[in-house]
Design a protein around this motif. Structure first.
Motif, PDB file in Angstrom:
ATOM      1  N   VAL A  21       0.839  -1.206   0.000  1.00  0.00           N
ATOM      2  CA  VAL A  21       0.000   0.000   0.000  1.00  0.00           C
ATOM      3  C   VAL A  21       0.874   1.256   0.000  1.00  0.00           C
ATOM      4  O   VAL A  21       0.633   2.207  -0.761  1.00  0.00           O
ATOM      5  CB  VAL A  21      -0.951  -0.007   1.225  1.00  0.00           C
ATOM      6  N   PHE A  22       1.894   1.238   0.855  1.00  0.00           N
ATOM      7  CA  PHE A  22       2.769   2.406   0.959  1.00  0.00           C
ATOM      8  C   PHE A  22       3.518   2.648  -0.353  1.00  0.00           C
ATOM      9  O   PHE A  22       3.665   3.792  -0.800  1.00  0.00           O
ATOM     10  CB  PHE A  22       3.759   2.212   2.105  1.00  0.00           C
ATOM     11  N   LEU A  23       3.981   1.566  -0.986  1.00  0.00           N
ATOM     12  CA  LEU A  23       4.679   1.711  -2.264  1.00  0.00           C
ATOM     13  C   LEU A  23       3.749   2.274  -3.332  1.00  0.00           C
ATOM     14  O   LEU A  23       4.155   3.100  -4.151  1.00  0.00           O
ATOM     15  CB  LEU A  23       5.258   0.368  -2.712  1.00  0.00           C
ATOM     16  N   ASN A  24       2.499   1.839  -3.325  1.00  0.00           N
ATOM     17  CA  ASN A  24       1.533   2.370  -4.289  1.00  0.00           C
ATOM     18  C   ASN A  24       1.324   3.872  -4.099  1.00  0.00           C
ATOM     19  O   ASN A  24       1.162   4.612  -5.073  1.00  0.00           O
ATOM     20  CB  ASN A  24       0.194   1.639  -4.175  1.00  0.00           C
ATOM     21  N   ILE A  25       1.333   4.309  -2.843  1.00  0.00           N
ATOM     22  CA  ILE A  25       1.209   5.748  -2.575  1.00  0.00           C
ATOM     23  C   ILE A  25       2.404   6.488  -3.181  1.00  0.00           C
ATOM     24  O   ILE A  25       2.251   7.518  -3.849  1.00  0.00           O
ATOM     25  CB  ILE A  25       1.121   6.013  -1.054  1.00  0.00           C
ATOM     26  N   LEU A  26       3.599   5.950  -2.944  1.00  0.00           N
ATOM     27  CA  LEU A  26       4.806   6.571  -3.495  1.00  0.00           C
ATOM     28  C   LEU A  26       4.748   6.617  -5.023  1.00  0.00           C
ATOM     29  O   LEU A  26       5.105   7.627  -5.650  1.00  0.00           O
ATOM     30  CB  LEU A  26       6.048   5.802  -3.049  1.00  0.00           C
ATOM     31  N   SER A  30       4.530  10.039  -7.246  1.00  0.00           N
ATOM     32  CA  SER A  30       5.635  10.350  -8.155  1.00  0.00           C
ATOM     33  C   SER A  30       5.136  10.509  -9.583  1.00  0.00           C
ATOM     34  O   SER A  30       5.607  11.376 -10.329  1.00  0.00           O
ATOM     35  CB  SER A  30       6.713   9.263  -8.080  1.00  0.00           C
ATOM     36  N   GLN A  31       4.155   9.693  -9.978  1.00  0.00           N
ATOM     37  CA  GLN A  31       3.581   9.815 -11.325  1.00  0.00           C
ATOM     38  C   GLN A  31       2.798  11.117 -11.478  1.00  0.00           C
ATOM     39  O   GLN A  31       2.817  11.745 -12.543  1.00  0.00           O
ATOM     40  CB  GLN A  31       2.705   8.602 -11.621  1.00  0.00           C
ATOM     41  N   GLU A  32       2.104  11.522 -10.415  1.00  0.00           N
ATOM     42  CA  GLU A  32       1.398  12.806 -10.447  1.00  0.00           C
ATOM     43  C   GLU A  32       2.398  13.951 -10.630  1.00  0.00           C
ATOM     44  O   GLU A  32       2.165  14.877 -11.413  1.00  0.00           O
ATOM     45  CB  GLU A  32       0.623  13.017  -9.143  1.00  0.00           C
ATOM     46  N   LEU A  56      12.830   9.295  -9.842  1.00  0.00           N
ATOM     47  CA  LEU A  56      11.896   9.059  -8.739  1.00  0.00           C
ATOM     48  C   LEU A  56      10.752   8.154  -9.198  1.00  0.00           C
ATOM     49  O   LEU A  56      10.377   7.195  -8.508  1.00  0.00           O
ATOM     50  CB  LEU A  56      11.344  10.399  -8.226  1.00  0.00           C
ATOM     51  N   THR A  57      10.218   8.433 -10.370  1.00  0.00           N
ATOM     52  CA  THR A  57       9.126   7.616 -10.915  1.00  0.00           C
ATOM     53  C   THR A  57       9.593   6.197 -11.176  1.00  0.00           C
ATOM     54  O   THR A  57       8.887   5.221 -10.863  1.00  0.00           O
ATOM     55  CB  THR A  57       8.599   8.252 -12.222  1.00  0.00           C
ATOM     56  N   ASN A  58      10.794   6.071 -11.756  1.00  0.00           N
ATOM     57  CA  ASN A  58      11.332   4.737 -12.037  1.00  0.00           C
ATOM     58  C   ASN A  58      11.603   3.951 -10.753  1.00  0.00           C
ATOM     59  O   ASN A  58      11.326   2.751 -10.675  1.00  0.00           O
ATOM     60  CB  ASN A  58      12.618   4.848 -12.851  1.00  0.00           C
ATOM     61  N   GLY A 353      12.997   2.173   0.024  1.00  0.00           N
ATOM     62  CA  GLY A 353      14.182   2.900   0.491  1.00  0.00           C
ATOM     63  C   GLY A 353      14.809   3.723  -0.617  1.00  0.00           C
ATOM     64  O   GLY A 353      15.187   4.884  -0.415  1.00  0.00           O
ATOM     65  N   ARG A 354      14.930   3.130  -1.816  1.00  0.00           N
ATOM     66  CA  ARG A 354      15.517   3.852  -2.946  1.00  0.00           C
ATOM     67  C   ARG A 354      14.633   5.019  -3.375  1.00  0.00           C
ATOM     68  O   ARG A 354      15.125   6.079  -3.755  1.00  0.00           O
ATOM     69  CB  ARG A 354      15.760   2.899  -4.115  1.00  0.00           C
ATOM     70  N   THR A 355      13.315   4.812  -3.311  1.00  0.00           N
ATOM     71  CA  THR A 355      12.391   5.882  -3.699  1.00  0.00           C
ATOM     72  C   THR A 355      12.478   7.053  -2.725  1.00  0.00           C
ATOM     73  O   THR A 355      12.541   8.218  -3.134  1.00  0.00           O
ATOM     74  CB  THR A 355      10.942   5.356  -3.756  1.00  0.00           C
ATOM     75  N   LEU A 356      12.500   6.746  -1.431  1.00  0.00           N
ATOM     76  CA  LEU A 356      12.631   7.807  -0.432  1.00  0.00           C
ATOM     77  C   LEU A 356      13.976   8.521  -0.577  1.00  0.00           C
ATOM     78  O   LEU A 356      14.068   9.739  -0.420  1.00  0.00           O
ATOM     79  CB  LEU A 356      12.486   7.223   0.974  1.00  0.00           C
ATOM     80  N   ASN A 357      15.008   7.745  -0.873  1.00  0.00           N
ATOM     81  CA  ASN A 357      16.334   8.327  -1.065  1.00  0.00           C
ATOM     82  C   ASN A 357      16.349   9.270  -2.264  1.00  0.00           C
ATOM     83  O   ASN A 357      16.919  10.363  -2.221  1.00  0.00           O
ATOM     84  CB  ASN A 357      17.352   7.198  -1.268  1.00  0.00           C
ATOM     85  N   GLN A 358      15.683   8.848  -3.352  1.00  0.00           N
ATOM     86  CA  GLN A 358      15.609   9.694  -4.546  1.00  0.00           C
ATOM     87  C   GLN A 358      14.744  10.926  -4.294  1.00  0.00           C
ATOM     88  O   GLN A 358      15.031  12.018  -4.795  1.00  0.00           O
ATOM     89  CB  GLN A 358      15.049   8.890  -5.730  1.00  0.00           C
TER      90      GLN A 358
END
Length: 650
Positions: A21-26, A30-32, A56-58, A353-358
């Protein structure tokens, strides 16, 4: 400390469904962000933000790709290549006593055994982007053939092609001309190459030809899902290895790390206890160093003699080799179990983790750019205001000319006194000539008077009008260049321009066409009719009956008085002569005309010069103000959305 430490701690306690769920939010956020910021890629100097948002999107979408990247790293001669060959169950990485793997390679399971070289002629920065795109192609975000500025060459997998593609000749010319970006190898594979797992074999961290200075290390450190760090008894964790661990911590802090200690039994004369003590000390040192970087190795530390495992197939009868091979199989099975059984959890946490880092990097880069924009904008506004104030003062410069005209008259009066002295000198000379020559009649007298006037005119012109040193026109022009009305302003303007690194108003441009001043003293006295000469300015006839020496001298005196001024003793008044009334007025008019023509031009030159310096300075600071303002507005919009993104995941 990371800005998202509190979020990362929250993620640590999440269950698998909560992680999804949390990843889907991210991903959605990011797509928005990406969909509203396409314009960023079309504004100069914002490509970095646009690419950061793309990353970030990737990163948020990496989980959907299904691929799993295992990164194999370690110092040179630690046994990395041997390990990669054992995992691949094929010879996919050269082994040698020299540095072998000097180009990164990606090993994966495939129906055919092949080796594909991916070439690039781009610069270092673009090569990093291309390598990132290669990883994206493994994730399913991009097609390899669509990556710009790369070439692809596929060959059969054999030892000759492998050495040519992964190793590198020692000649410097070959090294400098190398354009290989990465090598992709497919083989039948072993246990750890199942289920869309990719093995990334990197050059040694402290190699001579390819090492941690290679920016590709930073890229791969951001993308790995699992890291196998290989060290050996004679190639342990070093300063360079610590640099890599720091890089990994900064770019991919949640990635699982496995430590494989490759045992070299060079000290064969030591007892088994001594050997194990040394191995234990080396492993503990590595564990502590990784722990300092927050990488937890519980249950992920292995000690193997990879050389024995590799030799086991060739020496089947040697018992201790077979024992080591069995230990490797256990390692392989255990590691596969950890990767596969926990791959979903590992990948979810790594992707988050990588998404938050980016997101943090995007936040930092946007904040930095806004700060730079603000500093430039403040400098631009302050400089523009200062230039405008100087231009206002330049336009307010007054030139009524009163002081200058008074100054000119003073100098002309002084010069006229010198003119009179010159005329007197030639008068004395003419009188002496008359005395010496006696009375010679009308023609002789006319010639004598004419010569007196001609010589006086020539002497005055030579000294004051034609001479470069004494030319009145040039003297007055020099006076113009030091007008007190604007010299202080120019000094202030130049101090400001020098501070800004601009050109200064060094000197006043010289006027090329000078007003001409000419005269002929014969115009002061009518020598054509010697019997009835007149003083034109007074109108008194001067008949001369005879031409004695005294009369000629008296005649010359009258001529001199007409030129220099006649003293009427019966009235006590001095009447101005030809020098004052004609010559002086001509010079005064020439100087004043020069002032009237030159000073307004001087003022306009100051204004035009200042305008040019303003345009040049502001243009250097901000080449395109409209684009600058658009960039500033867009950055602030991005920043607002990034902060909203952060607020939504708190």
């Amino acid at each position: 400390m990371s800005k998202y430490k509190f979020i990362e701690e929250k993620v640590e306690t999440m269950s698998l469904p909560e992680l999804r769920v949390f990843l889907n939010i991210l991903k959605n956020k990011s797509q928005e962000l990406m969909s509203t910021l396409e314009i960023a890629g079309r504004i100069k100097d914002l490509e970095i933000v646009y690419k950061s948002i793309q990353k970030l999107t990737n990163r948020a979408s990496e989980f959907d790709g299904g691929s799993f990247l295992i990164l194999v790293v370690g110092p040179v001669k630690s046994g990395k290549s041997t390990l990669v060959n054992l995992i691949a169950h094929a010879h996919v990485s050269p082994t040698h006593f020299l540095e072998c793997t000097v180009r990164p390679s990606i090993i994966s399971k495939g129906q055919e055994e092949s080796i594909t070289s991916i070439f690039s002629t781009a610069d270092k920065v673009k090569k990093v982007e291309q390598f990132d795109s290669v990883i994206d192609s493994l994730r399913g975000f991009e097609k390899l053939e669509n990556i710009p500025e790369i070439g692809i060459e596929k060959k059969e997998l054999n030892d000759i092609n492998l050495d040519a593609c992964v190793s590198l000749a020692l000649e410097e010319s070959v090294i400098n001309a190398d354009h290989t970006l990465v090598t992709s190898i497919t083989t039948s594979g072993g246990e750890l190459l199942k289920d869309n797992i990719f093995l990334v074999d990197m050059p040694g961290l402290d190699g001579g030809y390819a090492n941690l200075d290679n920016p590709i290390y930073e890229t791969i450190s951001q993308r790995a899902d699992f890291v196998i760090f290989v060290q050996s008894s004679n190639s342990a964790i070093s300063k360079v290895s610590n640099r890599f661990l720091k890089l990994l911590q900064e770019n991919n802090p949640k990635v699982p790390v496995c430590l494989l200690h490759n045992v070299f039994e060079a000290a064969y004369w030591h007892s088994e206890e001594e050997k194990q003590a040394v191995i234990k000390a080396q492993v503990e040192f590595a564990e502590n160093e990784m722990g300092r970087r927050n990488f937890q190795l519980k249950g992920s530390i292995y000690s193997l003699n990879l050389g024995k495992v590799a030799d086991a197939a060739s020496y089947e009868g040697v018992e201790n080799l077979q024992e080591e091979a069995a230990k490797f199989q256990e390692f392989e099975k255990d590691l596969y179990g950890k990767v596969i059984s926990n791959s979903t959890d590992i990948r979810l946490r790594s992707v988050i983790g990588r998404t938050l880092n980016q997101l943090e990097k995007l936040d930092n880069s946007v904040s930095d750019l806004i700060g730079k924009q603000k500093a430039i904008d403040e400098e631009y506004r302050a400089a523009a205001a200062s230039f405008d104030e100087l231009l206002h003062q330049a336009n307010e410069l007054g030139y009524d000319g009163g002081d200058f005209r008074k100054m000119v008259q003073v100098y002309i009066d002084d010069d006229l006194k010198e003119f009179v002295e010159i005329v007197k000198e030639y008068y004395d000379s003419a009188c002496n000539s008359a005395y010496a020559g006696g009375a010679k009649g009308k023609e002789a007298t006319r010639a004598l008077v004419t010569k007196f006037m001609t010589d006086s005119s020539a002497a005055i012109k030579s000294k004051f009008l034609d001479s470069h040193e004494h030319s009145l026109v040039r003297q007055y022009l020099r006076k113009l260049s030091n007008l007190k009305d604007d010299v202080s302003f120019i000094e202030k303007m130049n101090a400001f321009l020098k501070q800004k690194g601009c050109m200064t108003f060094d000197s006043v441009s010289q006027v090329a066409d000078f007003p001409m001043v000419d005269f002929d003293l014969q115009g002061a006295f009518d020598v054509k009719n010697i019997n009835h000469p007149t003083v034109p300015h007074i109108g008194i006839p001067n008949p001369f009956g005879t031409y004695s020496i005294a009369e000629i001298q008296h005649f010359l005196k009258k001529a001199m008085e007409c030129i220099t001024g006649i003293d009427h003793t019966h009235t006590g008044r001095t009447i101005k002569g030809y020098l004052q009334l004609t010559v002086g007025k001509s010079i005064c008019k020439a100087a004043n005309d020069l002032y009237d023509q030159y000073v307004p031009v001087r003022k306009q030159r100051i204004i035009d010069f200042l305008e040019r310096q303003k345009e040049a300075y502001l243009g250097e600071l901000v080449p395109d103000k409209e684009e600058f303002d658009r960039k500033d507005a867009l950055l602030r919009s991005i920043n607002t959305q990034v902060q909203s993104f952060k607020d939504s995941i708190r």
